[in-house]
Scaffold this motif. Structure first.
Motif, PDB file in Angstrom:
ATOM      1  N   LEU A 171      98.048  12.461  -3.112  1.00 47.89           N
ATOM      2  CA  LEU A 171      96.856  12.230  -2.297  1.00 47.89           C
ATOM      3  C   LEU A 171      95.691  11.740  -3.162  1.00 47.89           C
ATOM      4  O   LEU A 171      94.935  10.858  -2.748  1.00 47.89           O
ATOM      5  N   GLU A 172      95.583  12.297  -4.352  1.00 43.69           N
ATOM      6  CA  GLU A 172      94.502  11.877  -5.252  1.00 43.69           C
ATOM      7  C   GLU A 172      94.655  10.422  -5.660  1.00 43.69           C
ATOM      8  O   GLU A 172      93.678   9.668  -5.696  1.00 43.69           O
ATOM      9  N   LEU A 173      95.902  10.011  -5.946  1.00 42.19           N
ATOM     10  CA  LEU A 173      96.131   8.621  -6.339  1.00 42.19           C
ATOM     11  C   LEU A 173      95.880   7.670  -5.168  1.00 42.19           C
ATOM     12  O   LEU A 173      95.317   6.585  -5.356  1.00 42.19           O
ATOM     13  N   LEU A 174      96.281   8.063  -3.968  1.00 45.53           N
ATOM     14  CA  LEU A 174      96.012   7.227  -2.795  1.00 45.53           C
ATOM     15  C   LEU A 174      94.513   7.032  -2.599  1.00 45.53           C
ATOM     16  O   LEU A 174      94.055   5.935  -2.242  1.00 45.53           O
ATOM     17  N   GLU A 175      93.741   8.095  -2.848  1.00 42.11           N
ATOM     18  CA  GLU A 175      92.283   7.989  -2.767  1.00 42.11           C
ATOM     19  C   GLU A 175      91.751   6.982  -3.781  1.00 42.11           C
ATOM     20  O   GLU A 175      90.922   6.126  -3.453  1.00 42.11           O
ATOM     21  N   ARG A 176      92.222   7.091  -5.020  1.00 42.45           N
ATOM     22  CA  ARG A 176      91.748   6.186  -6.072  1.00 42.45           C
ATOM     23  C   ARG A 176      92.120   4.746  -5.764  1.00 42.45           C
ATOM     24  O   ARG A 176      91.325   3.821  -5.991  1.00 42.45           O
ATOM     25  N   MET A 177      93.310   4.534  -5.261  1.00 40.05           N
ATOM     26  CA  MET A 177      93.745   3.172  -4.917  1.00 40.05           C
ATOM     27  C   MET A 177      92.902   2.608  -3.778  1.00 40.05           C
ATOM     28  O   MET A 177      92.541   1.424  -3.784  1.00 40.05           O
ATOM     29  N   ALA A 178      92.583   3.447  -2.804  1.00 40.25           N
ATOM     30  CA  ALA A 178      91.723   3.005  -1.698  1.00 40.25           C
ATOM     31  C   ALA A 178      90.331   2.655  -2.206  1.00 40.25           C
ATOM     32  O   ALA A 178      89.738   1.658  -1.788  1.00 40.25           O
ATOM     33  N   HIS A 179      89.797   3.467  -3.130  1.00 38.46           N
ATOM     34  CA  HIS A 179      88.486   3.173  -3.707  1.00 38.46           C
ATOM     35  C   HIS A 179      88.493   1.839  -4.431  1.00 38.46           C
ATOM     36  O   HIS A 179      87.549   1.048  -4.312  1.00 38.46           O
ATOM     37  N   THR A 180      89.562   1.583  -5.197  1.00 38.28           N
ATOM     38  CA  THR A 180      89.662   0.310  -5.920  1.00 38.28           C
ATOM     39  C   THR A 180      89.697  -0.867  -4.956  1.00 38.28           C
ATOM     40  O   THR A 180      89.026  -1.882  -5.168  1.00 38.28           O
ATOM     41  N   SER A 181      90.474  -0.731  -3.875  1.00 39.53           N
ATOM     42  CA  SER A 181      90.579  -1.805  -2.884  1.00 39.53           C
ATOM     43  C   SER A 181      89.227  -2.079  -2.233  1.00 39.53           C
ATOM     44  O   SER A 181      88.840  -3.236  -2.036  1.00 39.53           O
ATOM     45  N   VAL A 182      88.512  -1.008  -1.892  1.00 35.64           N
ATOM     46  CA  VAL A 182      87.197  -1.169  -1.268  1.00 35.64           C
ATOM     47  C   VAL A 182      86.215  -1.804  -2.236  1.00 35.64           C
ATOM     48  O   VAL A 182      85.396  -2.655  -1.843  1.00 35.64           O
ATOM     49  N   LEU A 183      86.299  -1.432  -3.508  1.00 38.65           N
ATOM     50  CA  LEU A 183      85.403  -2.028  -4.504  1.00 38.65           C
ATOM     51  C   LEU A 183      85.643  -3.532  -4.618  1.00 38.65           C
ATOM     52  O   LEU A 183      84.683  -4.315  -4.692  1.00 38.65           O
ATOM     53  N   VAL A 184      86.911  -3.934  -4.611  1.00 37.47           N
ATOM     54  CA  VAL A 184      87.243  -5.370  -4.623  1.00 37.47           C
ATOM     55  C   VAL A 184      86.644  -6.045  -3.398  1.00 37.47           C
ATOM     56  O   VAL A 184      86.034  -7.122  -3.498  1.00 37.47           O
ATOM     57  N   GLY A 185      86.803  -5.416  -2.235  1.00 37.78           N
ATOM     58  CA  GLY A 185      86.251  -5.980  -1.009  1.00 37.78           C
ATOM     59  C   GLY A 185      84.740  -6.069  -1.030  1.00 37.78           C
ATOM     60  O   GLY A 185      84.160  -7.070  -0.594  1.00 37.78           O
ATOM     61  N   LEU A 186      84.074  -5.033  -1.537  1.00 39.87           N
ATOM     62  CA  LEU A 186      82.607  -5.030  -1.583  1.00 39.87           C
ATOM     63  C   LEU A 186      82.069  -6.145  -2.470  1.00 39.87           C
ATOM     64  O   LEU A 186      81.133  -6.862  -2.087  1.00 39.87           O
ATOM     65  N   TYR A 230      80.801   4.245   2.676  1.00 37.30           N
ATOM     66  CA  TYR A 230      82.102   4.893   2.432  1.00 37.30           C
ATOM     67  C   TYR A 230      82.334   5.106   0.947  1.00 37.30           C
ATOM     68  O   TYR A 230      82.751   6.197   0.518  1.00 37.30           O
ATOM     69  N   TYR A 231      82.063   4.071   0.156  1.00 41.76           N
ATOM     70  CA  TYR A 231      82.344   4.148  -1.281  1.00 41.76           C
ATOM     71  C   TYR A 231      81.531   5.264  -1.935  1.00 41.76           C
ATOM     72  O   TYR A 231      82.014   5.937  -2.856  1.00 41.76           O
ATOM     73  N   LEU A 232      80.307   5.480  -1.466  1.00 39.48           N
ATOM     74  CA  LEU A 232      79.468   6.536  -2.021  1.00 39.48           C
ATOM     75  C   LEU A 232      79.889   7.917  -1.502  1.00 39.48           C
ATOM     76  O   LEU A 232      79.994   8.880  -2.267  1.00 39.48           O
ATOM     77  N   LEU A 233      80.144   8.009  -0.194  1.00 41.74           N
ATOM     78  CA  LEU A 233      80.500   9.304   0.387  1.00 41.74           C
ATOM     79  C   LEU A 233      81.869   9.792  -0.074  1.00 41.74           C
ATOM     80  O   LEU A 233      82.084  11.003  -0.231  1.00 41.74           O
ATOM     81  N   ALA A 234      82.806   8.852  -0.277  1.00 39.22           N
ATOM     82  CA  ALA A 234      84.174   9.243  -0.632  1.00 39.22           C
ATOM     83  C   ALA A 234      84.243   9.942  -1.985  1.00 39.22           C
ATOM     84  O   ALA A 234      85.253  10.592  -2.297  1.00 39.22           O
ATOM     85  N   ARG A 235      83.193   9.821  -2.768  1.00 37.26           N
ATOM     86  CA  ARG A 235      83.171  10.463  -4.084  1.00 37.26           C
ATOM     87  C   ARG A 235      82.472  11.819  -4.056  1.00 37.26           C
ATOM     88  O   ARG A 235      82.336  12.463  -5.102  1.00 37.26           O
ATOM     89  N   THR A 236      82.008  12.237  -2.902  1.00 36.23           N
ATOM     90  CA  THR A 236      81.340  13.534  -2.785  1.00 36.23           C
ATOM     91  C   THR A 236      82.334  14.583  -2.313  1.00 36.23           C
ATOM     92  O   THR A 236      83.321  14.272  -1.627  1.00 36.23           O
ATOM     93  N   ALA A 237      82.067  15.829  -2.664  1.00 37.95           N
ATOM     94  CA  ALA A 237      82.974  16.916  -2.307  1.00 37.95           C
ATOM     95  C   ALA A 237      83.058  17.117  -0.796  1.00 37.95           C
ATOM     96  O   ALA A 237      84.104  17.493  -0.259  1.00 37.95           O
TER      97      ALA A 237
END
Length: 272
Positions: A171-186, A230-237
């Motif tokens: 689950l942690e890796l899926l989160e990181r991969m999603a963050h990377t994809s969103v960063l590319v999109g942004l 999303y990119y900012l919130l996804a990094r919060t607890a």
């Protein structure tokens, strides 16, 4: 010759998908590596098919719906391969390659309509369109990863364990991969939108009134803001995990709205 590359592309994608699925079910590393090689081969043939079609129609790939779908599929494959190499995770390919294959196949199966003649817009305009489609590809990939996260989390909570579940990314890796994809999109949607404003300023001839308030621009800015949030919130607890994944899926619904309905009602972005 173009038709030959089309068939080579389909075969490479189909065999790649088969080996990704086999790798997911057996865990044999050699199958995963071969699947990646075949995906690279499909990507190369896909590019040659795009090039051949552009030469045959004397136009750019994004000039009509068929070319836009094919170009989107190619950019999605490029984005996924970069993500696979960066995160060293191949099991996601079994879920992404079917989408790539679907877009490529749809570009040749849907009815062909005569494209409206257009005047050349220049390199800046071409980069604007290409980067925008690349952003959509990044966002689509993040949506797939978010859906995978939600599905895997549900399976783990229900304690329905199997060999396939254990081979999926954590689950942690899926989160990181999603963050990377969103960063590319942004990054790409921000640069692409800025280039769109530059292209409007350089446009010659009659222009629509208030081009900067075109629905496409407005919705694109909304999409940009939502993904930045999303990119900012996804990094919060408080938000990381399922809540962030649901937000990511919702954001992609806005992308679909932008690519379909908004493109249709826009006065300056109806390219197909």
């Amino acid at each position: 010759m173009t038709q030959l590359f089309v068939w080579f592309t389909v075969l490479a994608y189909v065999f790649s998908l088969s080996l990704y699925l086999y790798f997911l079910y057996t865990g044999k590393e050699v199958m995963g590596r071969t699947a990646t090689v075949l995906l690279f081969l499909g990507l190369a043939c896909h590019y040659l098919a795009l090039l051949g079609r552009a030469k045959a129609t004397h136009s750019v790939p994004y000039h009509d719906l068929q070319g836009s779908l094919s170009l989107f599929g190619w950019l999605l494959a490029v984005t996924y391969l970069c993500l696979e190499i960066y995160h060293r995770q191949r099991t996601v390919g079994a879920f992404v390659v079917p989408i790539i294959l679907a877009f490529f196949s749809a570009s040749y199966l849907i009815p062909v309509h005569a494209a409206k003649p257009t005047t050349p817009h220049g390199v800046v305009f071409a980069l604007h369109i290409t980067l925008s489609l690349l952003a959509y590809a990044g966002f689509a990939l993040s949506c797939v990863l978010s859906v995978m996260y939600l599905a895997e989390e549900r399976v783990l909570r229900m304690r329905k364990f199997s060999d396939v579940v254990w081979r999926l990314p954590s689950l942690e890796l899926l989160e990181r991969m999603a963050h990377t994809s969103v960063l590319v999109g942004l990054v790409t949607i921000a640069v692409g939108t800025a280039l769109g404003f530059v292209a409007v300023d350089r446009q010659t001839g009659p222009q629509p009134a208030h081009p900067y308030f075109d629905p496409k621009y407005v919705v694109t800015i909304v999409v940009l803001v939502f993904y930045a949030v999303y990119y900012l919130l996804a990094r919060t607890a408080a938000w990381r995990g399922a809540r962030a994944s649901i937000l990511c899926v919702f954001n992609f619904l806005l992308v679909l709205l932008s690519f379909t309905v908004v493109n249709y009602i826009s006065t300056t972005h109806r390219y197909f």
